[in-house]
Motif scaffolding. Sequence first.
Motif, PDB file in Angstrom:
ATOM      1  N   PHE A 362       0.861  -1.190   0.000  1.00 35.37           N
ATOM      2  CA  PHE A 362       0.000   0.000   0.000  1.00 35.37           C
ATOM      3  C   PHE A 362       0.896   1.237   0.000  1.00 35.37           C
ATOM      4  O   PHE A 362       2.115   1.144   0.159  1.00 35.37           O
ATOM      5  CB  PHE A 362      -0.944   0.008   1.213  1.00 35.37           C
ATOM      6  N   THR A 363       0.311   2.402  -0.207  1.00 35.07           N
ATOM      7  CA  THR A 363       1.098   3.639  -0.269  1.00 35.07           C
ATOM      8  C   THR A 363       0.588   4.655   0.752  1.00 35.07           C
ATOM      9  O   THR A 363      -0.598   4.644   1.120  1.00 35.07           O
ATOM     10  CB  THR A 363       1.046   4.273  -1.668  1.00 35.07           C
ATOM     11  N   LEU A 364       1.505   5.493   1.203  1.00 31.58           N
ATOM     12  CA  LEU A 364       1.183   6.620   2.075  1.00 31.58           C
ATOM     13  C   LEU A 364       1.660   7.888   1.377  1.00 31.58           C
ATOM     14  O   LEU A 364       2.844   8.027   1.056  1.00 31.58           O
ATOM     15  CB  LEU A 364       1.885   6.485   3.424  1.00 31.58           C
ATOM     16  N   ASP A 365       0.738   8.801   1.110  1.00 29.36           N
ATOM     17  CA  ASP A 365       1.107  10.094   0.532  1.00 29.36           C
ATOM     18  C   ASP A 365       1.454  11.058   1.652  1.00 29.36           C
ATOM     19  O   ASP A 365       0.745  11.136   2.670  1.00 29.36           O
ATOM     20  CB  ASP A 365      -0.051  10.652  -0.296  1.00 29.36           C
ATOM     21  N   CYS A 366       2.543  11.799   1.479  1.00 29.45           N
ATOM     22  CA  CYS A 366       2.979  12.693   2.545  1.00 29.45           C
ATOM     23  C   CYS A 366       3.814  13.833   1.962  1.00 29.45           C
ATOM     24  O   CYS A 366       4.178  13.818   0.782  1.00 29.45           O
ATOM     25  CB  CYS A 366       3.785  11.937   3.598  1.00 29.45           C
ATOM     26  N   ASP A 367       4.111  14.795   2.803  1.00 36.31           N
ATOM     27  CA  ASP A 367       4.944  15.928   2.406  1.00 36.31           C
ATOM     28  C   ASP A 367       6.365  15.794   2.936  1.00 36.31           C
ATOM     29  O   ASP A 367       7.299  16.326   2.340  1.00 36.31           O
ATOM     30  CB  ASP A 367       4.324  17.233   2.929  1.00 36.31           C
ATOM     31  N   THR A 368       6.522  15.100   4.063  1.00 36.48           N
ATOM     32  CA  THR A 368       7.835  14.929   4.677  1.00 36.48           C
ATOM     33  C   THR A 368       7.951  13.516   5.224  1.00 36.48           C
ATOM     34  O   THR A 368       7.003  13.008   5.833  1.00 36.48           O
ATOM     35  CB  THR A 368       8.044  15.936   5.833  1.00 36.48           C
ATOM     36  N   VAL A 369       9.117  12.909   5.000  1.00 35.43           N
ATOM     37  CA  VAL A 369       9.438  11.615   5.605  1.00 35.43           C
ATOM     38  C   VAL A 369      10.631  11.822   6.521  1.00 35.43           C
ATOM     39  O   VAL A 369      11.638  12.417   6.118  1.00 35.43           O
ATOM     40  CB  VAL A 369       9.759  10.545   4.546  1.00 35.43           C
ATOM     41  N   ILE A 370      10.495  11.348   7.761  1.00 30.81           N
ATOM     42  CA  ILE A 370      11.556  11.521   8.761  1.00 30.81           C
ATOM     43  C   ILE A 370      12.031  10.147   9.216  1.00 30.81           C
ATOM     44  O   ILE A 370      11.385   9.500  10.041  1.00 30.81           O
ATOM     45  CB  ILE A 370      11.052  12.334   9.974  1.00 30.81           C
ATOM     46  N   PRO A 371      13.157   9.661   8.679  1.00 31.96           N
ATOM     47  CA  PRO A 371      13.702   8.404   9.182  1.00 31.96           C
ATOM     48  C   PRO A 371      14.282   8.587  10.586  1.00 31.96           C
ATOM     49  O   PRO A 371      14.995   9.563  10.853  1.00 31.96           O
ATOM     50  CB  PRO A 371      14.813   8.062   8.185  1.00 31.96           C
ATOM     51  N   ALA A 372      13.989   7.656  11.463  1.00 30.84           N
ATOM     52  CA  ALA A 372      14.528   7.657  12.830  1.00 30.84           C
ATOM     53  C   ALA A 372      14.832   6.209  13.182  1.00 30.84           C
ATOM     54  O   ALA A 372      14.187   5.610  14.038  1.00 30.84           O
ATOM     55  CB  ALA A 372      13.535   8.274  13.808  1.00 30.84           C
ATOM     56  N   ILE A 373      15.824   5.654  12.494  1.00 29.53           N
ATOM     57  CA  ILE A 373      16.091   4.212  12.602  1.00 29.53           C
ATOM     58  C   ILE A 373      17.476   3.936  13.176  1.00 29.53           C
ATOM     59  O   ILE A 373      18.122   2.943  12.846  1.00 29.53           O
ATOM     60  CB  ILE A 373      15.925   3.538  11.225  1.00 29.53           C
ATOM     61  N   GLY A 374      17.920   4.805  14.072  1.00 29.44           N
ATOM     62  CA  GLY A 374      19.166   4.570  14.783  1.00 29.44           C
ATOM     63  C   GLY A 374      20.346   5.273  14.153  1.00 29.44           C
ATOM     64  O   GLY A 374      20.311   5.694  12.999  1.00 29.44           O
ATOM     65  N   GLN A 375      21.411   5.406  14.953  1.00 31.33           N
ATOM     66  CA  GLN A 375      22.626   6.076  14.510  1.00 31.33           C
ATOM     67  C   GLN A 375      23.739   5.061  14.259  1.00 31.33           C
ATOM     68  O   GLN A 375      23.797   4.020  14.901  1.00 31.33           O
ATOM     69  CB  GLN A 375      23.101   7.078  15.575  1.00 31.33           C
ATOM     70  N   SER A 376      24.613   5.419  13.353  1.00 25.62           N
ATOM     71  CA  SER A 376      25.759   4.572  13.047  1.00 25.62           C
ATOM     72  C   SER A 376      26.929   4.936  13.955  1.00 25.62           C
ATOM     73  O   SER A 376      27.045   6.087  14.387  1.00 25.62           O
ATOM     74  CB  SER A 376      26.171   4.751  11.587  1.00 25.62           C
ATOM     75  N   PRO A 377      27.817   3.996  14.272  1.00 25.54           N
ATOM     76  CA  PRO A 377      29.006   4.323  15.062  1.00 25.54           C
ATOM     77  C   PRO A 377      29.993   5.138  14.237  1.00 25.54           C
ATOM     78  O   PRO A 377      29.985   5.090  13.001  1.00 25.54           O
ATOM     79  CB  PRO A 377      29.582   2.955  15.420  1.00 25.54           C
ATOM     80  N   LEU A 378      30.834   5.898  14.922  1.00 19.78           N
ATOM     81  CA  LEU A 378      31.834   6.730  14.253  1.00 19.78           C
ATOM     82  C   LEU A 378      33.080   5.899  13.947  1.00 19.78           C
ATOM     83  O   LEU A 378      34.164   6.145  14.469  1.00 19.78           O
ATOM     84  CB  LEU A 378      32.189   7.934  15.124  1.00 19.78           C
ATOM     85  N   LEU A 379      32.916   4.913  13.086  1.00 18.30           N
ATOM     86  CA  LEU A 379      34.008   3.978  12.821  1.00 18.30           C
ATOM     87  C   LEU A 379      35.195   4.645  12.142  1.00 18.30           C
ATOM     88  O   LEU A 379      36.347   4.291  12.390  1.00 18.30           O
ATOM     89  CB  LEU A 379      33.492   2.816  11.968  1.00 18.30           C
ATOM     90  N   ASP A 380      34.933   5.629  11.259  1.00 14.80           N
ATOM     91  CA  ASP A 380      36.044   6.284  10.564  1.00 14.80           C
ATOM     92  C   ASP A 380      37.003   6.939  11.553  1.00 14.80           C
ATOM     93  O   ASP A 380      38.221   6.855  11.400  1.00 14.80           O
ATOM     94  CB  ASP A 380      35.513   7.330   9.580  1.00 14.80           C
ATOM     95  N   LEU A 381      36.450   7.597  12.571  1.00 12.58           N
ATOM     96  CA  LEU A 381      37.301   8.245  13.572  1.00 12.58           C
ATOM     97  C   LEU A 381      37.893   7.217  14.534  1.00 12.58           C
ATOM     98  O   LEU A 381      39.106   7.206  14.769  1.00 12.58           O
ATOM     99  CB  LEU A 381      36.493   9.287  14.358  1.00 12.58           C
ATOM    100  N   ASP A 414      27.740   7.355  24.491  1.00  9.44           N
ATOM    101  CA  ASP A 414      27.112   6.544  23.452  1.00  9.44           C
ATOM    102  C   ASP A 414      28.094   5.744  22.619  1.00  9.44           C
ATOM    103  O   ASP A 414      27.739   4.695  22.077  1.00  9.44           O
ATOM    104  CB  ASP A 414      26.280   7.447  22.535  1.00  9.44           C
ATOM    105  N   CYS A 415      29.355   6.207  22.463  1.00 12.61           N
ATOM    106  CA  CYS A 415      30.315   5.425  21.676  1.00 12.61           C
ATOM    107  C   CYS A 415      30.710   4.143  22.412  1.00 12.61           C
ATOM    108  O   CYS A 415      31.288   3.238  21.816  1.00 12.61           O
ATOM    109  CB  CYS A 415      31.558   6.256  21.339  1.00 12.61           C
ATOM    110  N   VAL A 416      30.364   4.053  23.689  1.00  6.14           N
ATOM    111  CA  VAL A 416      30.613   2.846  24.490  1.00  6.14           C
ATOM    112  C   VAL A 416      29.331   2.050  24.695  1.00  6.14           C
ATOM    113  O   VAL A 416      29.300   0.830  24.538  1.00  6.14           O
ATOM    114  CB  VAL A 416      31.224   3.222  25.852  1.00  6.14           C
ATOM    115  N   ASN A 417      28.245   2.745  25.052  1.00  8.78           N
ATOM    116  CA  ASN A 417      27.017   2.020  25.414  1.00  8.78           C
ATOM    117  C   ASN A 417      26.023   1.887  24.261  1.00  8.78           C
ATOM    118  O   ASN A 417      24.969   1.273  24.430  1.00  8.78           O
ATOM    119  CB  ASN A 417      26.354   2.658  26.645  1.00  8.78           C
ATOM    120  N   GLY A 418      26.337   2.479  23.112  1.00  7.27           N
ATOM    121  CA  GLY A 418      25.489   2.308  21.936  1.00  7.27           C
ATOM    122  C   GLY A 418      24.302   3.235  21.874  1.00  7.27           C
ATOM    123  O   GLY A 418      23.514   3.177  20.928  1.00  7.27           O
TER     124      GLY A 418
END
Length: 453
Positions: A362-381, A414-418
């Motif tokens: 099915f589809t949902l029509d909208c004006d804004t989509v806000i992903p809030a599916i977690g953060q990635s670790p700062l692996l590069d640093l 958070d870089c330790v406890n996630g």
Amino acid sequence: MELVKNPEIAHRFPDLHPAMDARAAVVEANRCLNCFDAPCMGACPTHIDVPGFIRKIATGNVAGSATTILDANVLGASCARVCPVQVLCEGACVLHGKHQKPIEIGRLQRFATESFYDAGGRLTLRQRPERPERIACIGAGPASLSCAAELRQQGFQVRVIDRRTLPGGLNTYGVAEYKLRAADSLREVEMVRGLGVEFETRDIDAISLASLEREFNAIFLGVGLGAMHRLDIAGADTEGAGLIAEARIIDALKFIAAYKSGAPLSVGRRVVVVGAGNTAIDAACAAKRLGADTVTIVYRRQRENISAFDFEYDHALREGVEFVWSTLPTAIAATNNALTLTCVTVSQDANGQLAPQSGSEFTLDCDTVIPAIGQSPLLDLLSQVRGITMERGRVVINRATGQTANPKYFAGGDCVNGGREVVDAVADGKRAAHGIAAWLTAQPPTHPEVPLG
């Protein structure tokens, strides 16, 4: 992010829990049983003397109450606003066992600390000798602020380094405005600065890490987490953070930081938030307050599986947020200045694996989509730090001292406890400060390179 005074934002985001006045605070404080072996203290990650600070409010010693709080938790004012007290100190209150309302510890803590600051109160340094050792705290969020403040209280020289202009981390940029205003976060930063902590704006890379190792005796990693995970679906590469009226995708943390800056922000009439954690709910409630007619949270599992606290979920329902369960977005497309989010209904097998149901698209029509599916670790640093150990994107430390496998580096937050609560980051930072002090005291004296000028 620049703070802009926007009366409209202030109007749309009043305090979720209004502050107590002095009379109400004294009445509430006198309900406390002053437990000798208080479970509320054990439930607080920073172990604030809760009966002690409440008793001082009851006797009119508000400044003493605030001092008791801030000695244990230098960010006690912000924690009073953002802590999930329902599952921490207030959740452990013995009055639950008497079928009575628990003491409003969070609001009493806010009353004490804010009264102290409003009266011009300042953090004072303990009587101790100045130490020559220099410590760098990378990141300017709660873990680093707590670590820096405690190290200064022990006489060490400390510099907090962050890539952003304004310190405070997620307290400044990522907490819903109705819980904690950016200005209140920055007021706490200034209290820490008043202890003699230096602040520097700099983006850290491999070269600067090597330089810091030569310049400082120890380094604390309080870098938090990185960018939010992107939607891994067709069409999601149209994501952008512009404050524009056209159809757009903007991740939850960028969205929250944008409106907290005070700048005008139009979300359109229809908003879809993907994810069901506390940040997702903060973003959804903000979208409602910014004028969206409908805000829908789409989550791949059922209500009982969400990571948001129950009281956050209940708050979202009161704000008018709708929830669609067992739903997975599969594609997104921009059409006629709007967005169409294609979704499927999914079922969960006995092993917890999700599978789309045939014919359920099915589809949902909208004006804004806000992903809030977690953060990635700062692996590069973090991968640039020689000798530290990582597990599942998290820095491995000695939990008693905060020290990593590279003895010069300590870490917390958070870089330790996630990704846990502000109060957990504060506790991590203070614990690491004690670990750094003990390690440096046991080391032969050294003289790091101090740049001229």
